[in-house]
Write a protein that holds these residues in place. Sequence first.
Motif, PDB file in Angstrom:
ATOM      1  N   ASP A 157       0.853  -1.184   0.000  1.00 32.30           N
ATOM      2  CA  ASP A 157       0.000   0.000   0.000  1.00 32.30           C
ATOM      3  C   ASP A 157       0.890   1.235   0.000  1.00 32.30           C
ATOM      4  O   ASP A 157       1.783   1.363   0.855  1.00 32.30           O
ATOM      5  N   PRO A 158       0.706   2.163  -0.956  1.00 31.28           N
ATOM      6  CA  PRO A 158       1.587   3.343  -1.014  1.00 31.28           C
ATOM      7  C   PRO A 158       1.537   4.195   0.251  1.00 31.28           C
ATOM      8  O   PRO A 158       2.526   4.852   0.588  1.00 31.28           O
ATOM      9  N   ARG A 159       0.427   4.183   0.963  1.00 26.68           N
ATOM     10  CA  ARG A 159       0.348   4.945   2.214  1.00 26.68           C
ATOM     11  C   ARG A 159       1.276   4.322   3.261  1.00 26.68           C
ATOM     12  O   ARG A 159       1.947   5.034   4.020  1.00 26.68           O
ATOM     13  N   LEU A 160       1.331   2.999   3.275  1.00 28.15           N
ATOM     14  CA  LEU A 160       2.208   2.297   4.214  1.00 28.15           C
ATOM     15  C   LEU A 160       3.660   2.380   3.768  1.00 28.15           C
ATOM     16  O   LEU A 160       4.578   2.464   4.593  1.00 28.15           O
ATOM     17  N   GLN A 161       3.882   2.403   2.462  1.00 30.51           N
ATOM     18  CA  GLN A 161       5.248   2.524   1.957  1.00 30.51           C
ATOM     19  C   GLN A 161       5.868   3.851   2.377  1.00 30.51           C
ATOM     20  O   GLN A 161       7.061   3.928   2.687  1.00 30.51           O
ATOM     21  N   ARG A 162       5.067   4.895   2.415  1.00 27.97           N
ATOM     22  CA  ARG A 162       5.581   6.191   2.859  1.00 27.97           C
ATOM     23  C   ARG A 162       6.048   6.109   4.311  1.00 27.97           C
ATOM     24  O   ARG A 162       7.056   6.724   4.681  1.00 27.97           O
ATOM     25  N   VAL A 163       5.329   5.340   5.143  1.00 28.25           N
ATOM     26  CA  VAL A 163       5.768   5.114   6.520  1.00 28.25           C
ATOM     27  C   VAL A 163       7.118   4.403   6.525  1.00 28.25           C
ATOM     28  O   VAL A 163       8.020   4.745   7.301  1.00 28.25           O
ATOM     29  N   ALA A 164       7.271   3.405   5.651  1.00 29.85           N
ATOM     30  CA  ALA A 164       8.519   2.643   5.589  1.00 29.85           C
ATOM     31  C   ALA A 164       9.695   3.527   5.181  1.00 29.85           C
ATOM     32  O   ALA A 164      10.804   3.397   5.720  1.00 29.85           O
ATOM     33  N   VAL A 165       9.475   4.432   4.239  1.00 33.56           N
ATOM     34  CA  VAL A 165      10.548   5.343   3.816  1.00 33.56           C
ATOM     35  C   VAL A 165      10.891   6.306   4.949  1.00 33.56           C
ATOM     36  O   VAL A 165      12.074   6.583   5.208  1.00 33.56           O
ATOM     37  N   LEU A 166       9.876   6.808   5.634  1.00 35.26           N
ATOM     38  CA  LEU A 166      10.134   7.681   6.784  1.00 35.26           C
ATOM     39  C   LEU A 166      10.976   6.957   7.829  1.00 35.26           C
ATOM     40  O   LEU A 166      11.890   7.548   8.417  1.00 35.26           O
ATOM     41  N   ASP A 167      10.697   5.667   8.052  1.00 36.48           N
ATOM     42  CA  ASP A 167      11.454   4.897   9.037  1.00 36.48           C
ATOM     43  C   ASP A 167      12.928   4.803   8.670  1.00 36.48           C
ATOM     44  O   ASP A 167      13.797   4.789   9.548  1.00 36.48           O
ATOM     45  N   VAL A 168      13.232   4.711   7.379  1.00 36.22           N
ATOM     46  CA  VAL A 168      14.628   4.664   6.948  1.00 36.22           C
ATOM     47  C   VAL A 168      15.317   5.980   7.315  1.00 36.22           C
ATOM     48  O   VAL A 168      16.437   5.991   7.843  1.00 36.22           O
ATOM     49  N   LEU A 169      14.653   7.092   7.046  1.00 35.09           N
ATOM     50  CA  LEU A 169      15.235   8.392   7.378  1.00 35.09           C
ATOM     51  C   LEU A 169      15.379   8.565   8.888  1.00 35.09           C
ATOM     52  O   LEU A 169      16.399   9.067   9.376  1.00 35.09           O
ATOM     53  N   LEU A 170      14.358   8.131   9.632  1.00 30.98           N
ATOM     54  CA  LEU A 170      14.388   8.268  11.089  1.00 30.98           C
ATOM     55  C   LEU A 170      15.287   7.240  11.756  1.00 30.98           C
ATOM     56  O   LEU A 170      15.603   7.379  12.938  1.00 30.98           O
ATOM     57  N   ASN A 171      15.686   6.202  11.009  1.00 33.08           N
ATOM     58  CA  ASN A 171      16.445   5.105  11.614  1.00 33.08           C
ATOM     59  C   ASN A 171      15.640   4.520  12.782  1.00 33.08           C
ATOM     60  O   ASN A 171      16.134   4.365  13.900  1.00 33.08           O
ATOM     61  N   ASN A 172      14.379   4.194  12.480  1.00 34.17           N
ATOM     62  CA  ASN A 172      13.439   3.741  13.503  1.00 34.17           C
ATOM     63  C   ASN A 172      13.849   2.362  14.015  1.00 34.17           C
ATOM     64  O   ASN A 172      13.903   1.397  13.257  1.00 34.17           O
ATOM     65  N   ALA A 173      14.083   2.254  15.301  1.00 33.66           N
ATOM     66  CA  ALA A 173      14.517   0.992  15.895  1.00 33.66           C
ATOM     67  C   ALA A 173      13.356   0.160  16.414  1.00 33.66           C
ATOM     68  O   ALA A 173      13.582  -0.892  17.024  1.00 33.66           O
ATOM     69  N   ASP A 174      12.096   0.590  16.144  1.00 36.18           N
ATOM     70  CA  ASP A 174      10.990  -0.127  16.774  1.00 36.18           C
ATOM     71  C   ASP A 174       9.683   0.046  16.005  1.00 36.18           C
ATOM     72  O   ASP A 174       8.665   0.420  16.582  1.00 36.18           O
ATOM     73  N   ARG A 175       9.686  -0.245  14.690  1.00 34.85           N
ATOM     74  CA  ARG A 175       8.435  -0.172  13.932  1.00 34.85           C
ATOM     75  C   ARG A 175       7.697  -1.505  14.047  1.00 34.85           C
ATOM     76  O   ARG A 175       7.876  -2.413  13.250  1.00 34.85           O
ATOM     77  N   LYS A 176       6.866  -1.606  15.076  1.00 32.35           N
ATOM     78  CA  LYS A 176       6.023  -2.770  15.271  1.00 32.35           C
ATOM     79  C   LYS A 176       4.772  -2.669  14.399  1.00 32.35           C
ATOM     80  O   LYS A 176       4.392  -1.581  13.944  1.00 32.35           O
ATOM     81  N   GLY A 177       4.101  -3.802  14.217  1.00 29.63           N
ATOM     82  CA  GLY A 177       2.883  -3.796  13.426  1.00 29.63           C
ATOM     83  C   GLY A 177       1.810  -2.912  14.005  1.00 29.63           C
ATOM     84  O   GLY A 177       1.059  -2.251  13.284  1.00 29.63           O
ATOM     85  N   GLY A 178       1.728  -2.866  15.328  1.00 31.93           N
ATOM     86  CA  GLY A 178       0.725  -2.041  15.978  1.00 31.93           C
ATOM     87  C   GLY A 178       1.027  -0.564  15.963  1.00 31.93           C
ATOM     88  O   GLY A 178       0.209   0.239  16.428  1.00 31.93           O
ATOM     89  N   HIS A 179       2.182  -0.185  15.428  1.00 32.14           N
ATOM     90  CA  HIS A 179       2.563   1.224  15.367  1.00 32.14           C
ATOM     91  C   HIS A 179       2.231   1.862  14.023  1.00 32.14           C
ATOM     92  O   HIS A 179       2.544   3.037  13.805  1.00 32.14           O
ATOM     93  N   ALA A 180       1.626   1.100  13.114  1.00 32.37           N
ATOM     94  CA  ALA A 180       1.176   1.626  11.829  1.00 32.37           C
ATOM     95  C   ALA A 180      -0.345   1.535  11.810  1.00 32.37           C
ATOM     96  O   ALA A 180      -0.905   0.438  11.827  1.00 32.37           O
TER      97      ALA A 180
END
Length: 277
Positions: A157-180
């Motif tokens: 889903d492109p809306r979810l993909q944008r979250v994934a790209v943001l996580d790369v920039l943020l260096n997110n150490a904890d993107r759980k399923g319940g956080h989207a």
Amino acid sequence: MTFAASEPGDHDPVPSDVLATGELTVLGRIVSASNATLVCEATLDDVTVRCVYKPIRGEQPLWDFPDGTLAGREVASYLVSEALGWSVIPRTILRDGPYGPGMVQRWVPTPESVGDRGERLDLVDICPPDRVPDGWFRILQAYDGEGEEVTLIHADDPRLQRVAVLDVLLNNADRKGGHALEGTDGSVYGVDHGICLHAENKLRTVLWGWAGQRIGGDLLVDIESFEVALRGDLADRLAEYVTSGEVEALRMRTRDLLTNPVMPQPTTNRPIPWPAF
């Protein structure tokens, strides 16, 4: 009294000062959270907004995130999302509350929270291997507590993909399923960004479905504008919440993504947070 809890995001008509200066009333606590996480209402001039309040005094110390506060990292992550123009993270501020200073974030109503989810899958979910919908990404095969085989999946889903790209920039150490979260307004939001923006690679996420794929041009245009913003006042604003070294690391991740616009592959021995939800 007007309630605004059903309209998340900064595009809604609710005055922003409700969240910033409204009186916080604690409604309850999210007991599954590892740090103190309180559900509140902020009320100002007969307007009430549902929100999450995480007091700094309720944070558990983390040896690998010794600088600043988790609340500050949440605010910095929000500033990054806004500077990109994505509004992925609900409005997030640092303010005083019933238990002292802390992070306050607008609540995201979801179909499940208002009772109309039905039998549909969440954007990130677990299901039997033979029931994975066509076009969804299979991330992990595992066994549940009863020994049944299950598959961790997420939507393409492109809306979810944008979250994934943001996580790369943020260096997110904890993107759980319940956080989207898919909001009732049709947008997809990311929450819980307390362990982001470290200078060392700590990317842990369930959103590995796009690993190795090129990032779309529309996203790159926004990232290019963000890289320009980092040369100005944005860097100073971020430095109020994270270290100068972490701001520089963010700048380098941004430049690297523009130079090689491909979603990264897992490179650590623990690429998925645990628990995954």
